[in-house]
Design an enzyme around this catalytic site. Structure first.
Site, PDB file in Angstrom:
ATOM      1  N   ASP A   1      54.111 103.696 -83.117  1.00 19.33           N
ATOM      2  CA  ASP A   1      52.933 104.706 -83.704  1.00 19.33           C
ATOM      3  C   ASP A   1      53.653 106.169 -84.193  1.00 19.33           C
ATOM      4  O   ASP A   1      54.753 106.318 -83.839  1.00 19.33           O
ATOM      5  CB  ASP A   1      51.978 105.098 -82.570  1.00 19.33           C
ATOM      6  CG  ASP A   1      50.940 105.742 -82.738  1.00 19.33           C
ATOM      7  OD1 ASP A   1      50.400 106.019 -83.770  1.00 19.33           O
ATOM      8  OD2 ASP A   1      50.817 106.642 -81.810  1.00 19.33           O
TER       9      ASP A   1
ATOM     10  N   ASP B   1      52.196 109.598 -84.920  1.00 22.72           N
ATOM     11  CA  ASP B   1      51.651 111.028 -84.066  1.00 22.72           C
ATOM     12  C   ASP B   1      51.616 110.873 -82.586  1.00 22.72           C
ATOM     13  O   ASP B   1      50.961 109.737 -82.084  1.00 22.72           O
ATOM     14  CB  ASP B   1      50.216 111.416 -84.582  1.00 22.72           C
ATOM     15  CG  ASP B   1      50.064 111.533 -86.057  1.00 22.72           C
ATOM     16  OD1 ASP B   1      51.245 112.094 -86.866  1.00 22.72           O
ATOM     17  OD2 ASP B   1      48.908 111.225 -86.923  1.00 22.72           O
TER      18      ASP B   1
HETATM   19 MG   LIG Z   1      49.476 108.299 -81.367  1.00 19.03          MG
END
Ligand SMILES: [Mg+2]
Ligand SMILES: [Zn+2]
Length: 189
Positions: free
Chosen positions: A19, A21
């Site tokens: 992932d 962020d």
């Molecule tokens: Mg995230």
């Protein structure tokens, strides 16, 4: 689904899915909207360098509903994307591909995590089965997406994380990406 591929085929024996962020850079309650709002975690940059050094290809998988919410402009989105790729390389890392879902939840698209669609696309690009890889994320939806795809989900819970959702019943979870990577591949990695 938006797909960016560094090259037509990534020549790595192993891959890891990440992932973005909250994993590579600090997440924000109001979305990471501009380059000025991108703040990398130092441990994540070290982890990217280590992964590259050991021949593990990195693929990003990220929900970016801020785009279709009208909060993130396309120019800003691409600027952030390029900055992430560039910063990884400056630090000795490399990112082979990135898959993004720009949709809002109400659009009921097929790609938004916890759908496994982006993980499947990443695995097709990498030439691997989902069961051969890990997906590291900071949200419950990341772990669900991993489960839905049949790959191993690893959760990181950063001290400053805005990772959403109740803690999925997966342990262990880690406080940094570097810890997660060292645990996945072993301390001698
Ligand atoms: Mg995230
Ligand atoms: Zn989508």
């Amino acid at each position: 689904m938006l797909a960016w591929l560094k090259s037509a085929k990534a020549e790595y024996d192993r891959f890891i899915l990440l992932d973005r962020d909250g994993v590579l850079n600090v997440n924000r309650a109001d979305y990471v909207k501009t380059l000025a709002e991108v703040s990398f975690y130092p441990d994540a940059l070290r982890a990217l360098a280590l992964l590259e050094q050991k021949g593990v290809g990195v693929i990003l998988i990220s929900n970016q509903s801020g785009i279709n919410r009208g909060l993130i402009g396309w120019e800003d989105f691409f600027e952030i994307h390029e900055a992430v790729i560039g910063r990884a390389e400056e630090c000795g890392g490399a990112i082979q591909a990135a898959f993004y879902c720009p949709h809002r939840p109400d659009e009921k698209c097929e790609c938004r995590k916890p759908s496994p669609a982006m993980i499947f696309a990443a695995c097709r690009f990498a030439g691997i089965e989902p069961g051969q890889t890990f997906f590291v994320g900071d949200s419950a939806t990341d772990i669900l997406a991993a489960e839905n795809a049949g790959c191993r989900g690893v959760r990181i819970c950063r001290a400053d994380s805005r990772g959403t959702g109740a803690l999925a019943p997966v342990e262990p979870s880690f406080t940094t990406l570097l810890d997660a990577v060292l645990s996945i591949y072993g301390k001698n990695f």
